[in-house]
Scaffold this motif. Structure first.
Motif, PDB file in Angstrom:
ATOM      1  N   TRP A 175       0.840  -1.211   0.000  1.00 38.86           N
ATOM      2  CA  TRP A 175       0.000   0.000   0.000  1.00 38.86           C
ATOM      3  C   TRP A 175       0.869   1.253   0.000  1.00 38.86           C
ATOM      4  O   TRP A 175       0.627   2.195  -0.771  1.00 38.86           O
ATOM      5  N   GLY A 228       1.173   3.580  -3.312  1.00 43.36           N
ATOM      6  CA  GLY A 228       0.667   4.936  -3.144  1.00 43.36           C
ATOM      7  C   GLY A 228       1.689   5.992  -3.489  1.00 43.36           C
ATOM      8  O   GLY A 228       1.365   7.048  -4.037  1.00 43.36           O
ATOM      9  N   PHE A 269      -1.934  -5.482  -5.260  1.00 41.51           N
ATOM     10  CA  PHE A 269      -2.659  -4.216  -5.384  1.00 41.51           C
ATOM     11  C   PHE A 269      -4.072  -4.346  -4.837  1.00 41.51           C
ATOM     12  O   PHE A 269      -4.578  -3.437  -4.171  1.00 41.51           O
ATOM     13  N   ALA A 278      -3.847  -4.026  -1.224  1.00 40.31           N
ATOM     14  CA  ALA A 278      -3.599  -2.628  -0.856  1.00 40.31           C
ATOM     15  C   ALA A 278      -4.893  -1.822  -0.932  1.00 40.31           C
ATOM     16  O   ALA A 278      -5.151  -0.956  -0.082  1.00 40.31           O
ATOM     17  N   LEU A 279      -5.721  -2.117  -1.922  1.00 35.92           N
ATOM     18  CA  LEU A 279      -7.012  -1.440  -2.045  1.00 35.92           C
ATOM     19  C   LEU A 279      -7.918  -1.786  -0.865  1.00 35.92           C
ATOM     20  O   LEU A 279      -8.564  -0.904  -0.283  1.00 35.92           O
ATOM     21  N   SER A 325      -6.894   0.245   2.023  1.00 33.69           N
ATOM     22  CA  SER A 325      -7.377   1.623   1.933  1.00 33.69           C
ATOM     23  C   SER A 325      -8.832   1.721   2.395  1.00 33.69           C
ATOM     24  O   SER A 325      -9.209   2.654   3.113  1.00 33.69           O
ATOM     25  N   GLU A 383      -4.250   6.978   0.397  1.00 31.80           N
ATOM     26  CA  GLU A 383      -5.490   6.320  -0.005  1.00 31.80           C
ATOM     27  C   GLU A 383      -5.967   6.853  -1.346  1.00 31.80           C
ATOM     28  O   GLU A 383      -6.384   6.089  -2.228  1.00 31.80           O
ATOM     29  N   ILE A 398      -4.076   5.409  -4.217  1.00 31.80           N
ATOM     30  CA  ILE A 398      -4.527   4.048  -4.526  1.00 31.80           C
ATOM     31  C   ILE A 398      -5.867   4.093  -5.263  1.00 31.80           C
ATOM     32  O   ILE A 398      -6.079   3.382  -6.259  1.00 31.80           O
ATOM     33  N   THR A 451      -6.829   2.943  -9.006  1.00 33.77           N
ATOM     34  CA  THR A 451      -7.913   1.978  -9.194  1.00 33.77           C
ATOM     35  C   THR A 451      -8.876   2.450 -10.270  1.00 33.77           C
ATOM     36  O   THR A 451      -9.299   1.672 -11.139  1.00 33.77           O
TER      37      THR A 451
END
Length: 298
Positions: free
Chosen positions: A104, A108, A142, A145-146, A149, A188, A191, A195
Protein backbone atom coordinates in the motif's frame (compact mmCIF):
# COMPACT_ATOMS: atom_id res chain seq x y z
CA UNK A 1 -13.40 7.74 22.76
CA UNK A 2 -15.50 4.61 22.68
CA UNK A 3 -19.09 5.81 22.52
CA UNK A 4 -21.43 4.53 25.22
CA UNK A 5 -19.61 1.24 25.67
CA UNK A 6 -17.89 0.87 29.08
CA UNK A 7 -14.10 1.26 28.80
CA UNK A 8 -13.52 -2.19 30.30
CA UNK A 9 -15.42 -3.81 27.38
CA UNK A 10 -13.31 -1.97 24.82
CA UNK A 11 -10.24 -2.84 26.86
CA UNK A 12 -11.03 -6.57 26.71
CA UNK A 13 -11.32 -6.46 22.93
CA UNK A 14 -8.15 -4.40 22.64
CA UNK A 15 -6.27 -7.02 24.66
CA UNK A 16 -7.63 -9.73 22.37
CA UNK A 17 -6.55 -7.81 19.28
CA UNK A 18 -3.03 -7.36 20.62
CA UNK A 19 -2.86 -11.05 21.52
CA UNK A 20 -3.89 -12.07 17.98
CA UNK A 21 -1.37 -9.69 16.43
CA UNK A 22 1.58 -11.22 18.28
CA UNK A 23 2.90 -7.72 19.03
CA UNK A 24 4.19 -6.66 22.42
CA UNK A 25 2.44 -3.86 24.29
CA UNK A 26 5.56 -1.76 23.79
CA UNK A 27 5.40 -2.19 20.00
CA UNK A 28 1.69 -1.38 19.99
CA UNK A 29 2.24 1.72 22.13
CA UNK A 30 4.91 2.87 19.67
CA UNK A 31 2.60 2.25 16.72
CA UNK A 32 -0.21 4.19 18.39
CA UNK A 33 2.14 6.98 19.44
CA UNK A 34 1.47 6.93 23.19
CA UNK A 35 3.39 6.07 26.32
CA UNK A 36 3.25 2.40 27.30
CA UNK A 37 1.84 3.40 30.69
CA UNK A 38 -1.15 5.06 29.01
CA UNK A 39 -1.73 1.98 26.92
CA UNK A 40 -1.60 -0.23 30.02
CA UNK A 41 -4.22 1.93 31.74
CA UNK A 42 -6.48 1.77 28.67
CA UNK A 43 -6.05 -2.00 28.43
CA UNK A 44 -7.00 -2.27 32.09
CA UNK A 45 -10.15 -0.19 31.50
CA UNK A 46 -8.92 2.73 33.62
CA UNK A 47 -8.96 5.24 30.75
CA UNK A 48 -10.74 5.48 27.42
CA UNK A 49 -8.94 5.24 24.12
CA UNK A 50 -9.08 8.44 22.09
CA UNK A 51 -10.29 8.26 18.48
CA UNK A 52 -6.71 8.60 17.24
CA UNK A 53 -5.54 5.82 19.55
CA UNK A 54 -8.32 3.52 18.36
CA UNK A 55 -7.26 4.12 14.77
CA UNK A 56 -3.66 3.34 15.64
CA UNK A 57 -4.62 0.21 17.56
CA UNK A 58 -6.83 -1.09 14.76
CA UNK A 59 -4.17 -0.41 12.15
CA UNK A 60 -1.39 -2.03 14.18
CA UNK A 61 -3.34 -5.18 15.05
CA UNK A 62 -5.36 -5.64 11.84
CA UNK A 63 -8.85 -5.56 13.35
CA UNK A 64 -11.37 -2.80 12.73
CA UNK A 65 -12.32 0.03 15.07
CA UNK A 66 -15.91 -1.22 14.82
CA UNK A 67 -14.88 -4.61 16.21
CA UNK A 68 -12.89 -3.07 19.07
CA UNK A 69 -15.87 -0.95 20.05
CA UNK A 70 -18.48 -3.60 19.45
CA UNK A 71 -20.14 -0.74 17.60
CA UNK A 72 -23.51 -1.32 15.95
CA UNK A 73 -24.07 2.29 14.85
CA UNK A 74 -24.98 3.12 11.27
CA UNK A 75 -22.65 6.11 10.85
CA UNK A 76 -20.74 4.18 8.21
CA UNK A 77 -21.88 1.36 5.97
CA UNK A 78 -19.86 -1.85 6.20
CA UNK A 79 -17.17 -2.43 3.56
CA UNK A 80 -17.76 -5.38 1.20
CA UNK A 81 -14.89 -7.38 2.74
CA UNK A 82 -15.66 -6.99 6.44
CA UNK A 83 -14.15 -10.25 7.69
CA UNK A 84 -11.79 -8.35 9.97
CA UNK A 85 -14.80 -7.48 12.13
CA UNK A 86 -14.81 -11.07 13.30
CA UNK A 87 -11.09 -10.81 14.05
CA UNK A 88 -10.68 -14.59 13.98
CA UNK A 89 -7.27 -14.26 12.34
CA UNK A 90 -5.32 -17.32 11.21
CA UNK A 91 -1.64 -17.57 12.07
CA UNK A 92 -0.59 -16.35 8.63
CA UNK A 93 -2.73 -13.19 8.82
CA UNK A 94 -0.02 -11.00 10.37
CA UNK A 95 2.70 -11.53 7.72
CA UNK A 96 0.12 -11.25 4.95
CA UNK A 97 -1.15 -7.98 6.42
CA UNK A 98 2.40 -6.63 6.85
CA UNK A 99 3.14 -7.34 3.20
CA UNK A 100 -0.14 -5.71 2.09
CA UNK A 101 0.59 -2.59 4.14
CA UNK A 102 4.08 -2.29 2.64
CA UNK A 103 2.57 -2.69 -0.83
CA UNK A 104 0.00 0.00 0.00
CA UNK A 105 2.76 2.45 0.93
CA UNK A 106 4.89 1.76 -2.14
CA UNK A 107 2.01 1.70 -4.62
CA UNK A 108 0.67 4.94 -3.14
CA UNK A 109 4.02 6.71 -3.45
CA UNK A 110 5.37 5.36 -6.72
CA UNK A 111 2.49 3.78 -8.62
CA UNK A 112 1.65 0.23 -9.61
CA UNK A 113 3.93 0.06 -12.67
CA UNK A 114 7.02 1.42 -10.92
CA UNK A 115 6.91 -0.94 -7.93
CA UNK A 116 8.45 -4.42 -8.19
CA UNK A 117 7.63 -7.36 -5.96
CA UNK A 118 11.31 -7.28 -4.97
CA UNK A 119 10.77 -3.72 -3.68
CA UNK A 120 7.89 -4.88 -1.51
CA UNK A 121 9.96 -7.81 -0.23
CA UNK A 122 12.80 -5.45 0.70
CA UNK A 123 10.43 -3.04 2.47
CA UNK A 124 8.86 -5.92 4.40
CA UNK A 125 12.17 -7.61 5.24
CA UNK A 126 11.26 -10.94 3.65
CA UNK A 127 12.33 -12.80 0.51
CA UNK A 128 10.55 -12.54 -2.84
CA UNK A 129 9.45 -16.21 -2.64
CA UNK A 130 7.86 -15.37 0.72
CA UNK A 131 5.79 -12.67 -1.00
CA UNK A 132 4.65 -15.21 -3.60
CA UNK A 133 3.62 -17.60 -0.82
CA UNK A 134 0.86 -15.16 0.12
CA UNK A 135 0.22 -13.38 -3.21
CA UNK A 136 0.35 -14.95 -6.65
CA UNK A 137 1.29 -11.74 -8.44
CA UNK A 138 1.48 -7.97 -8.21
CA UNK A 139 -2.18 -7.58 -9.15
CA UNK A 140 -3.20 -9.52 -6.04
CA UNK A 141 -0.94 -7.28 -3.98
CA UNK A 142 -2.66 -4.22 -5.38
CA UNK A 143 -6.06 -5.72 -4.55
CA UNK A 144 -4.86 -6.22 -0.97
CA UNK A 145 -3.60 -2.63 -0.86
CA UNK A 146 -7.01 -1.44 -2.05
CA UNK A 147 -8.73 -3.46 0.69
CA UNK A 148 -6.39 -1.84 3.20
CA UNK A 149 -7.38 1.62 1.93
CA UNK A 150 -11.05 0.75 2.38
CA UNK A 151 -10.35 -0.46 5.92
CA UNK A 152 -8.50 2.76 6.82
CA UNK A 153 -11.40 4.89 5.64
CA UNK A 154 -13.96 2.74 7.45
CA UNK A 155 -11.94 2.82 10.70
CA UNK A 156 -11.66 6.62 10.60
CA UNK A 157 -15.38 7.00 10.10
CA UNK A 158 -16.33 4.72 13.00
CA UNK A 159 -13.75 6.28 15.34
CA UNK A 160 -14.56 9.90 14.61
CA UNK A 161 -18.26 9.96 13.68
CA UNK A 162 -20.03 7.72 16.20
CA UNK A 163 -20.23 10.43 18.88
CA UNK A 164 -21.46 13.20 16.55
CA UNK A 165 -25.26 13.44 16.74
CA UNK A 166 -25.66 16.61 14.66
CA UNK A 167 -25.95 15.47 11.00
CA UNK A 168 -24.47 18.72 9.63
CA UNK A 169 -21.38 18.40 11.84
CA UNK A 170 -21.16 14.70 11.01
CA UNK A 171 -21.30 15.41 7.27
CA UNK A 172 -18.57 18.03 7.54
CA UNK A 173 -16.37 15.66 9.53
CA UNK A 174 -17.11 12.80 7.11
CA UNK A 175 -16.04 14.89 4.11
CA UNK A 176 -12.94 16.10 5.95
CA UNK A 177 -11.98 12.52 6.80
CA UNK A 178 -12.31 11.53 3.14
CA UNK A 179 -10.44 14.52 1.71
CA UNK A 180 -6.88 14.08 0.35
CA UNK A 181 -5.40 16.72 2.66
CA UNK A 182 -3.84 14.42 5.27
CA UNK A 183 -0.74 12.28 4.80
CA UNK A 184 -2.53 8.95 5.13
CA UNK A 185 -5.48 10.19 3.12
CA UNK A 186 -3.18 11.18 0.23
CA UNK A 187 -1.91 7.60 0.15
CA UNK A 188 -5.49 6.32 0.00
CA UNK A 189 -6.38 8.76 -2.76
CA UNK A 190 -3.37 7.67 -4.77
CA UNK A 191 -4.53 4.05 -4.53
CA UNK A 192 -8.10 5.03 -5.43
CA UNK A 193 -6.96 7.15 -8.38
CA UNK A 194 -4.91 4.25 -9.73
CA UNK A 195 -7.91 1.98 -9.19
CA UNK A 196 -10.15 4.27 -11.24
CA UNK A 197 -7.55 4.31 -14.01
CA UNK A 198 -7.39 0.49 -13.99
CA UNK A 199 -11.18 0.18 -13.98
CA UNK A 200 -11.33 2.33 -17.12
CA UNK A 201 -9.40 -0.37 -19.02
CA UNK A 202 -11.22 -3.18 -20.77
CA UNK A 203 -9.48 -5.97 -18.87
CA UNK A 204 -10.14 -4.49 -15.41
CA UNK A 205 -10.81 -7.13 -12.76
CA UNK A 206 -11.32 -5.12 -9.57
CA UNK A 207 -14.80 -6.45 -8.87
CA UNK A 208 -14.93 -5.36 -5.22
CA UNK A 209 -14.17 -1.68 -5.79
CA UNK A 210 -17.64 -0.66 -7.06
CA UNK A 211 -19.04 -2.24 -3.88
CA UNK A 212 -16.55 -0.27 -1.79
CA UNK A 213 -17.55 2.95 -3.51
CA UNK A 214 -21.21 2.11 -2.99
CA UNK A 215 -20.47 1.72 0.74
CA UNK A 216 -19.00 5.22 0.83
CA UNK A 217 -21.93 6.64 -1.14
CA UNK A 218 -24.43 4.98 1.22
CA UNK A 219 -22.65 6.49 4.21
CA UNK A 220 -23.07 9.97 2.72
CA UNK A 221 -26.68 9.25 1.76
CA UNK A 222 -27.56 8.06 5.27
CA UNK A 223 -26.05 11.21 6.77
CA UNK A 224 -28.03 13.38 4.35
CA UNK A 225 -31.25 11.53 5.21
CA UNK A 226 -30.58 12.08 8.93
CA UNK A 227 -30.12 15.78 8.27
CA UNK A 228 -33.29 16.00 6.20
CA UNK A 229 -35.27 14.41 9.03
CA UNK A 230 -33.95 16.96 11.52
CA UNK A 231 -34.41 19.88 9.12
CA UNK A 232 -30.79 20.96 8.79
CA UNK A 233 -30.45 19.77 5.17
CA UNK A 234 -32.57 20.68 2.17
CA UNK A 235 -35.33 18.24 1.21
CA UNK A 236 -34.85 16.23 -1.96
CA UNK A 237 -33.63 12.94 -3.38
CA UNK A 238 -30.91 11.97 -0.88
CA UNK A 239 -29.45 9.41 -3.27
CA UNK A 240 -29.06 11.98 -6.04
CA UNK A 241 -27.65 14.52 -3.59
CA UNK A 242 -25.11 11.94 -2.36
CA UNK A 243 -24.09 11.15 -5.95
CA UNK A 244 -23.54 14.84 -6.70
CA UNK A 245 -21.65 15.50 -3.48
CA UNK A 246 -19.34 12.50 -3.77
CA UNK A 247 -18.68 13.31 -7.43
CA UNK A 248 -17.73 16.86 -6.49
CA UNK A 249 -15.43 15.61 -3.75
CA UNK A 250 -13.81 13.17 -6.18
CA UNK A 251 -13.18 15.88 -8.76
CA UNK A 252 -11.82 18.40 -6.29
CA UNK A 253 -9.73 15.71 -4.61
CA UNK A 254 -8.08 14.73 -7.89
CA UNK A 255 -7.20 18.37 -8.51
CA UNK A 256 -5.55 18.61 -5.08
CA UNK A 257 -3.71 15.32 -5.50
CA UNK A 258 -2.33 16.36 -8.88
CA UNK A 259 -1.39 19.87 -7.77
CA UNK A 260 -3.98 21.63 -9.92
CA UNK A 261 -5.75 23.04 -6.86
CA UNK A 262 -4.44 24.06 -3.45
CA UNK A 263 -5.93 22.93 -0.15
CA UNK A 264 -7.46 26.33 0.68
CA UNK A 265 -9.35 26.51 -2.63
CA UNK A 266 -10.49 22.90 -2.18
CA UNK A 267 -12.01 23.81 1.19
CA UNK A 268 -13.67 26.97 -0.18
CA UNK A 269 -15.22 25.17 -3.16
CA UNK A 270 -16.58 22.36 -1.03
CA UNK A 271 -17.95 24.76 1.57
CA UNK A 272 -19.63 26.86 -1.11
CA UNK A 273 -21.36 23.82 -2.59
CA UNK A 274 -22.59 22.64 0.80
CA UNK A 275 -24.04 26.08 1.55
CA UNK A 276 -25.76 26.33 -1.85
CA UNK A 277 -27.03 22.79 -2.34
CA UNK A 278 -27.12 20.87 0.95
CA UNK A 279 -27.59 23.09 3.96
CA UNK A 280 -31.13 24.16 4.74
CA UNK A 281 -31.68 27.91 4.50
CA UNK A 282 -34.56 30.20 5.36
CA UNK A 283 -36.17 30.92 2.00
CA UNK A 284 -37.80 34.07 3.32
CA UNK A 285 -34.47 35.40 4.53
CA UNK A 286 -32.84 34.56 1.21
CA UNK A 287 -35.64 36.35 -0.66
CA UNK A 288 -35.31 39.43 1.55
CA UNK A 289 -31.55 39.53 1.00
CA UNK A 290 -32.05 39.25 -2.77
CA UNK A 291 -34.62 42.06 -2.72
CA UNK A 292 -32.37 44.30 -0.62
CA UNK A 293 -29.49 43.63 -2.99
CA UNK A 294 -31.60 44.69 -5.99
CA UNK A 295 -32.68 47.87 -4.20
CA UNK A 296 -29.07 48.80 -3.53
CA UNK A 297 -28.05 48.20 -7.14
CA UNK A 298 -27.73 51.41 -9.21
Amino acid sequence: MSGDQPPEVTAARAREAIGWSGLSQRRVAEAIGIDETKLSKALAGRRRFTAEELLGLATATGVTVRWILGDESQVSALPPNSSTDAAAAPEEATPRRTIAEAAWTLFGRHGFDAVRIADIAEATGVSTPSIHYYFANKAELFDAALDYSVKLAFDRQIAWLADIDDPSLRLERLLALQSPLGRTERGEWSIWLQTWARLALEDAALEDYPLSYERWSRTVQTTLEDGQRTGCFRPGDARAMADELTSLLDGLGIKVLTGVMDAETFTLRLRSYLDRSIMHTNDTTDHDRSTDSKKESP
